[in-house]
Design a protein around this motif. Structure first.
Motif, PDB file in Angstrom:
ATOM      1  N   PRO A   9     -52.979 100.277  21.757  1.00 16.02           N
ATOM      2  CA  PRO A   9     -51.860 100.306  22.709  1.00 16.02           C
ATOM      3  C   PRO A   9     -50.881  99.152  22.535  1.00 16.02           C
ATOM      4  O   PRO A   9     -49.674  99.335  22.708  1.00 16.02           O
ATOM      5  CB  PRO A   9     -52.566 100.244  24.075  1.00 16.02           C
ATOM      6  N   ASP A  10     -51.393  97.957  22.200  1.00 19.83           N
ATOM      7  CA  ASP A  10     -50.494  96.819  22.036  1.00 19.83           C
ATOM      8  C   ASP A  10     -49.501  97.064  20.908  1.00 19.83           C
ATOM      9  O   ASP A  10     -48.312  96.757  21.028  1.00 19.83           O
ATOM     10  CB  ASP A  10     -51.298  95.542  21.746  1.00 19.83           C
ATOM     11  N   GLY A  11     -50.007  97.623  19.802  1.00 16.52           N
ATOM     12  CA  GLY A  11     -49.120  97.928  18.684  1.00 16.52           C
ATOM     13  C   GLY A  11     -48.107  98.998  19.031  1.00 16.52           C
ATOM     14  O   GLY A  11     -46.933  98.914  18.648  1.00 16.52           O
ATOM     15  N   GLU A  12     -48.528 100.029  19.751  1.00 14.11           N
ATOM     16  CA  GLU A  12     -47.603 101.088  20.139  1.00 14.11           C
ATOM     17  C   GLU A  12     -46.514 100.551  21.060  1.00 14.11           C
ATOM     18  O   GLU A  12     -45.348 100.947  20.965  1.00 14.11           O
ATOM     19  CB  GLU A  12     -48.378 102.208  20.831  1.00 14.11           C
ATOM     20  N   ALA A  13     -46.879  99.643  21.928  1.00 10.32           N
ATOM     21  CA  ALA A  13     -45.898  99.095  22.857  1.00 10.32           C
ATOM     22  C   ALA A  13     -44.830  98.297  22.124  1.00 10.32           C
ATOM     23  O   ALA A  13     -43.626  98.476  22.364  1.00 10.32           O
ATOM     24  CB  ALA A  13     -46.614  98.213  23.894  1.00 10.32           C
ATOM     25  N   ILE A  14     -45.254  97.420  21.218  1.00 12.86           N
ATOM     26  CA  ILE A  14     -44.267  96.611  20.508  1.00 12.86           C
ATOM     27  C   ILE A  14     -43.446  97.463  19.552  1.00 12.86           C
ATOM     28  O   ILE A  14     -42.255  97.226  19.340  1.00 12.86           O
ATOM     29  CB  ILE A  14     -44.955  95.431  19.772  1.00 12.86           C
ATOM     30  N   ALA A  15     -44.055  98.498  18.963  1.00 15.24           N
ATOM     31  CA  ALA A  15     -43.310  99.396  18.082  1.00 15.24           C
ATOM     32  C   ALA A  15     -42.257 100.165  18.870  1.00 15.24           C
ATOM     33  O   ALA A  15     -41.137 100.404  18.374  1.00 15.24           O
ATOM     34  CB  ALA A  15     -44.263 100.361  17.388  1.00 15.24           C
ATOM     35  N   GLY A  16     -42.595 100.565  20.094  1.00 14.50           N
ATOM     36  CA  GLY A  16     -41.624 101.281  20.913  1.00 14.50           C
ATOM     37  C   GLY A  16     -40.421 100.433  21.261  1.00 14.50           C
ATOM     38  O   GLY A  16     -39.310 100.947  21.427  1.00 14.50           O
ATOM     39  N   VAL A  17     -40.610  99.128  21.349  1.00 16.63           N
ATOM     40  CA  VAL A  17     -39.500  98.232  21.691  1.00 16.63           C
ATOM     41  C   VAL A  17     -38.678  97.883  20.443  1.00 16.63           C
ATOM     42  O   VAL A  17     -37.444  97.917  20.457  1.00 16.63           O
ATOM     43  CB  VAL A  17     -40.049  96.950  22.350  1.00 16.63           C
ATOM     44  N   GLY A  53     -38.951  99.229  17.184  1.00 18.04           N
ATOM     45  CA  GLY A  53     -38.666 100.278  16.205  1.00 18.04           C
ATOM     46  C   GLY A  53     -37.217 100.704  16.178  1.00 18.04           C
ATOM     47  O   GLY A  53     -36.569 100.722  15.113  1.00 18.04           O
ATOM     48  N   PRO A  54     -36.615 101.080  17.320  1.00 17.77           N
ATOM     49  CA  PRO A  54     -35.204 101.490  17.296  1.00 17.77           C
ATOM     50  C   PRO A  54     -34.269 100.387  16.795  1.00 17.77           C
ATOM     51  O   PRO A  54     -33.290 100.673  16.106  1.00 17.77           O
ATOM     52  CB  PRO A  54     -34.933 101.837  18.770  1.00 17.77           C
ATOM     53  N   GLU A  55     -34.583  99.157  17.127  1.00 17.23           N
ATOM     54  CA  GLU A  55     -33.733  98.056  16.654  1.00 17.23           C
ATOM     55  C   GLU A  55     -33.796  97.947  15.132  1.00 17.23           C
ATOM     56  O   GLU A  55     -32.772  97.712  14.468  1.00 17.23           O
ATOM     57  CB  GLU A  55     -34.177  96.744  17.294  1.00 17.23           C
ATOM     58  N   ILE A  56     -34.981  98.097  14.581  1.00 15.18           N
ATOM     59  CA  ILE A  56     -35.138  98.001  13.124  1.00 15.18           C
ATOM     60  C   ILE A  56     -34.364  99.123  12.432  1.00 15.18           C
ATOM     61  O   ILE A  56     -33.614  98.886  11.469  1.00 15.18           O
ATOM     62  CB  ILE A  56     -36.625  98.059  12.749  1.00 15.18           C
ATOM     63  N   LEU A  57     -34.530 100.356  12.903  1.00 15.08           N
ATOM     64  CA  LEU A  57     -33.861 101.488  12.263  1.00 15.08           C
ATOM     65  C   LEU A  57     -32.352 101.375  12.376  1.00 15.08           C
ATOM     66  O   LEU A  57     -31.619 101.700  11.426  1.00 15.08           O
ATOM     67  CB  LEU A  57     -34.344 102.797  12.900  1.00 15.08           C
ATOM     68  N   THR A  58     -31.861 100.911  13.508  1.00 17.36           N
ATOM     69  CA  THR A  58     -30.409 100.768  13.682  1.00 17.36           C
ATOM     70  C   THR A  58     -29.839  99.764  12.693  1.00 17.36           C
ATOM     71  O   THR A  58     -28.794 100.008  12.070  1.00 17.36           O
ATOM     72  CB  THR A  58     -30.101 100.327  15.124  1.00 17.36           C
ATOM     73  N   GLU A  59     -30.519  98.652  12.516  1.00 17.79           N
ATOM     74  CA  GLU A  59     -29.996  97.647  11.588  1.00 17.79           C
ATOM     75  C   GLU A  59     -30.105  98.114  10.138  1.00 17.79           C
ATOM     76  O   GLU A  59     -29.185  97.893   9.341  1.00 17.79           O
ATOM     77  CB  GLU A  59     -30.735  96.326  11.771  1.00 17.79           C
ATOM     78  N   ALA A  76     -41.221  97.187   9.689  1.00 18.55           N
ATOM     79  CA  ALA A  76     -41.244  98.619   9.991  1.00 18.55           C
ATOM     80  C   ALA A  76     -42.581  99.231   9.582  1.00 18.55           C
ATOM     81  O   ALA A  76     -43.156 100.055  10.307  1.00 18.55           O
ATOM     82  CB  ALA A  76     -40.094  99.314   9.273  1.00 18.55           C
ATOM     83  N   ARG A  77     -43.092  98.819   8.446  1.00 17.67           N
ATOM     84  CA  ARG A  77     -44.390  99.348   8.017  1.00 17.67           C
ATOM     85  C   ARG A  77     -45.513  98.846   8.920  1.00 17.67           C
ATOM     86  O   ARG A  77     -46.421  99.602   9.280  1.00 17.67           O
ATOM     87  CB  ARG A  77     -44.659  98.931   6.572  1.00 17.67           C
ATOM     88  N   LEU A  78     -45.456  97.560   9.295  1.00 16.73           N
ATOM     89  CA  LEU A  78     -46.501  97.017  10.147  1.00 16.73           C
ATOM     90  C   LEU A  78     -46.604  97.785  11.462  1.00 16.73           C
ATOM     91  O   LEU A  78     -47.692  98.030  11.965  1.00 16.73           O
ATOM     92  CB  LEU A  78     -46.212  95.538  10.450  1.00 16.73           C
ATOM     93  N   LEU A  79     -45.431  98.158  11.996  1.00 16.03           N
ATOM     94  CA  LEU A  79     -45.406  98.825  13.293  1.00 16.03           C
ATOM     95  C   LEU A  79     -45.494 100.338  13.181  1.00 16.03           C
ATOM     96  O   LEU A  79     -45.475 101.033  14.202  1.00 16.03           O
ATOM     97  CB  LEU A  79     -44.134  98.434  14.052  1.00 16.03           C
ATOM     98  N   GLY A  80     -45.550 100.836  11.948  1.00 11.50           N
ATOM     99  CA  GLY A  80     -45.624 102.279  11.765  1.00 11.50           C
ATOM    100  C   GLY A  80     -44.327 102.995  12.078  1.00 11.50           C
ATOM    101  O   GLY A  80     -44.337 104.173  12.468  1.00 11.50           O
TER     102      GLY A  80
END
Length: 812
Positions: free
Chosen positions: A396-404, A406-412, A433-437
């Motif tokens: 869950p911790d990883g999913e939470a940080i990825a949800g926050v 992830g969109p910032e990474i893809l946008t940049e 991006a890979r670390l967070l899936g």
């Protein structure tokens, strides 16, 4: 335990024996030599402005000097010097009461010297009748512990805390540099409190080395390590070059660079002095900031970024030194969301701490550090961070940080600013991006197309491996899809910039040993070794590099461009190399690869004496009739015409054609112009030259061409032919005198050639040869021209000859 006592009193007016004072009682074992050392230590001088006859209250308010000193024999002295009521002509005298502590003997109760500063043992009078005082068996402390009230005092001295503690630490070293540290307070009791702070803060052995007095009028002459002074004596102490802390004045502005002292000051301001002992129980240098910072953070003391970095760095080096509870508290403090002043060095230290704890502690303990690191990598742009492993974000911790994030990474990554974005930033985003899936498959082609040229640009800015190289190699090792796409993008760039790619591969050893073809990258990787092995044999280097591609230039013409660019990057091939290249591949391959332009450069850049240049120009005009145009085409045609002038029968009008092609080829390469002019004038000086071409040449009055003609006519081959061939001499005489009304360039040149070249040749002939010249001139010209030759041969003045020639021509 037996401690000898010493009493000393200042001298009264009129005392004859000593001007300062005298010992009134001395216990057993204190020698005269030691008394000589002790006397200046217990001396006393009244402050400026003190009353000569003070009231009792004023007398009690005068400063007292509490002193701890080391003597030359290794023994020590603890004592108090205080003003006392005098009699007769000396209403104020001072009395010193001290205890001598033999070497190696501790104070009673194993107390520190500063604990005795308020001891009820100290008296202000000598024993009645000067009786020898009994040795002490105890030295009780003051009515309250030394630590009492230190918290409040430390908070009140907050602005000075770090700087004073830093100097007290240095003063406690085994061999401190410089004079004493001067603590300026309005009350000498506050100086004692500073020493109490030092006693709690410093290790015991350091405290025992810290000799001091709470009051003196002469800081510059003191042999003690810490001295107290009143504000009126601060200026003199500064003039003596001492470290002075005026704690009774405005707070200092500049902070101390001593990180340990800054951390200790924060501990005191947090009213947690018990933490100093806990920090001393940890391994390492007692004055390193790390242990104290760790204990402070674990106990809720707020620290600055440098101190937090020191704590994280120390814990990263000694993760075994902390129990699970302290590790949890430290992680919680470092990852606190309320901190907004973190620095790059702090994040780096936290990264090292995570690496040390990862696998040693449960993931739930290290998860806050992992989240902190990847958040900084994305939002803070710190490209030097050591990133966590991928499994640190499972659950869950990883999913939470990825949800926050992830969109910032893809946008940049999707933004078109990739060309301006540093390589390290793009690499970091891809790794996070890979670390967070985070799935960025659709963006990958565009990302690597922008990343590939940025790699070459940044790597070329300075020598040596670029700073982003380690992270890039880790990225390619971690992500197969990124490696495949990026290597393919670099392979596509290589034909246009093979040298840049080759230099990049020398600095960054990219892994392209897999199944990808990558012909251009393989050639770029091969060229340094080929040049080292084969040296200056560029033809051999070219063949070896081309073989490394694994493809024929007939099948893939672009490998031809890459190979040529690698071997001849900063220069044109020689004519011989260009002819080899032309023969090694078809014109279609060169046309598709664009390498025909390199062959043109070879022909036009060849030295004037290179024989094959004209043949190469002829072949290039035939092989690339549509590609070569403009100035280059005219220059090659000029070279081709040179070939015809020397080896064949050029089309009529070639004298004019040389001028026309020269003008079209401007700016013409000097070597090409020299070759063309030489070929033209040599043809015009040949015995079988067409008269029409010479006539056209003379009438053009082209100064550059006529100058070339003049140089060729004066050359030794022409002079030899003139001397040895009467018919040739007659022909030259005829033509050099046949155009008297041509332009000034020709008339001047012709007159000079007649006088300076032909006349010496004719004079060197035999009479029979001269007669043959005269007969040939008359036969090919007229009787008037034959007479003109006879006059010219006898004449010494070219001007008169010219007039005769003109007259005879008119009469003829």
């Amino acid at each position: 335990m037996s401690l000898a006592q010493v009493h000393y009193i200042s001298a009264a007016p009129g005392d004859a024996e000593k001007t300062a004072g005298r010992f009134t009682a001395v216990g057993p074992g204190v020698s005269q030599a030691l008394l000589a050392e002790i006397e200046p230590l217990v001396g006393y001088a009244l402050p400026d402005g003190a009353s000569d006859r003070p009231a009792d209250a004023e007398l009690r308010s005068l400063p007292q000097a509490f002193t701890y000193a080391a003597l030359s024999d290794g023994s020590r002295l603890v004592g108090r010097t205080a003003p006392a009521r005098g009699e007769g002509p000396a209403p104020v005298r001072f009395h010193a009461h001290a205890v001598h502590i033999p070497s190696g003997v501790p104070l009673p109760g194993d107390r520190l010297p500063v604990e005795a500063w308020r001891s009820p043992h100290w008296v202000s009078v000598t024993p009645v009748g000067g009786a020898l005082p009994d040795p002490l068996g105890a030295l009780p402390p003051g009515p309250a512990p030394v630590r009492e009230g230190l918290d409040d005092f430390a908070v009140s001295r907050g602005p000075w805390l770090a700087a004073v503690l830093a100097d007290l630490r240095r003063a406690s070293e085994e061999a401190p540099a410089g004079g004493p540290v001067v603590l300026v307070e309005r009350q000498n009791a506050d100086v004692a409190r500073w020493l109490g702070l030092a006693a709690v803060t410093l290790p015991r052995d350091s405290v025992e080395r810290l000799t001091f007095t709470t009051y003196t009028r002469r800081p510059g002459s003191s042999a003690l390590r810490v001295v107290g002074a009143l504000p009126e004596d601060a200026a003199a102490a500064r003039e003596a070059g001492l470290r002075v802390h005026v704690c009774a004045d405005r707070p200092p502005v500049d902070g101390t660079p001593d990180m340990w002292a800054r951390t200790a000051a924060r501990v005191w301001r947090s009213r947690a002095p018990e933490l100093f002992q806990a920090a001393r129980e940890l391994p390492g240098d007692p004055f390193a900031a790390g242990p104290l910072a760790v204990i402070a953070l674990c106990n809720g003391v707020a620290l600055g970024p440098e101190e937090r970095a020191a704590a994280a760095g120390w814990a990263a080096e000694r993760p075994y030194a902390l129990d699970a509870e302290r590790i949890g508290r430290l992680v919680e403090a470092l990852a606190s969301p309320g901190i907004d002043d973190r620095t790059g060095s702090e994040f780096d230290a936290v990264g090292r701490l995570f690496g040390a704890l990862d696998g040693r502690c449960p993931a739930s303990v290290t998860a806050p550090l992992a989240a902190m690191l990847v958040t900084e990598a994305v939002r803070g742009g710190n490209g030097s961070l050591e990133l966590p492993r991928r499994d640190a974000f499972a659950g869950p911790d990883g999913e939470a940080i990825a949800g926050v994030l992830g969109p910032e990474i893809l946008t940049e990554l999707e933004s078109g600013a990739g060309g301006a974005r540093p390589v390290a930033r793009t690499v970091q985003l891809l790794r996070v991006a890979r670390l967070l899936g985070v799935n960025g498959t659709e963006l990958l082609p565009g990302v690597v197309d922008r990343l590939a040229p940025a790699l070459l640009a940044e790597a070329s800015e300075e020598p040596g491996p670029p700073a982003f190289a380690p992270a890039l190699l880790e990225l390619l090792d971690e992500q197969f899809d990124v490696r495949t796409a990026l290597l393919g993008a670099l392979d596509r760039i290589a034909p246009a910039a093979p040298g840049a790619v080759a230099r990049f591969l020398e600095r960054v050893a990219l892994p392209f040993t897999g199944t990808q073809a990558l012909p251009h990258l393989r050639m770029c990787a091969e060229v340094p070794g080929a040049m080292t092995t084969l040296g200056r044999d560029r033809t051999a280097v070219w063949h070896r590099v081309l073989r490394a591609a694994g493809l024929s230039p007939f099948a893939e013409p672009l490998v031809l461009r890459t190979a040529v660019g690698l071997v001849w990057e900063d220069r044109a091939p020689t004519v011989e190399e260009a002819r080899m290249l032309l023969e090694a591949a078809t014109s279609d391959a060169h046309r598709a690869a664009g390498t025909w332009a390199r062959l043109v450069d070879a022909a036009l850049g060849a030295p004037a004496d290179t024989e094959d240049a004209t043949a190469l120009a002829h072949d290039l005009l035939r092989a690339f009739p549509q590609e070569i145009g403009g100035r280059e085409r005219a220059a090659l045609q000029l070279l081709d015409l040179c070939r015809d002038l020397r080896t064949g029968a050029p089309e009529p009008g070639w004298a004019a054609q040389v001028r026309t092609l020269r003008d079209r080829a401007e700016p013409l390469e000097p070597a090409v112009q020299e070759r063309a002019f030489t070929a033209l004038v040599e043809r015009l000086l040949a015995p079988d030259r067409p008269g029409a071409e010479l006539y056209d040449f003379v009438r053009s009055d082209d100064a550059e061409l006529i100058a070339a003609y003049d140089r060729a006519a004066r050359a030794e081959p022409t002079r030899t032919r003139l001397r040895t061939h009467p018919a040739y001499a007659a022909d030259c005489f005829t033509h050099w005198t046949a155009h008297p009304h041509a332009g000034p360039a020709w008339t001047t040149t012709a007159a000079a050639l007649l006088d300076e070249v032909l006349r010496p040749a004719v004079r060197a002939m035999t009479a029979e040869a001269v007669a043959e010249v005269e007969e040939t001139v008359g036969r090919t010209g007229s009787s008037g021209r034959a007479n003109a030759f006879r006059d010219w041969n006898r004449s010494r003045a070219l001007g008169r000859l010219g007039r005769r020639i003109a007259g005879r021509v008119r009469r003829g």
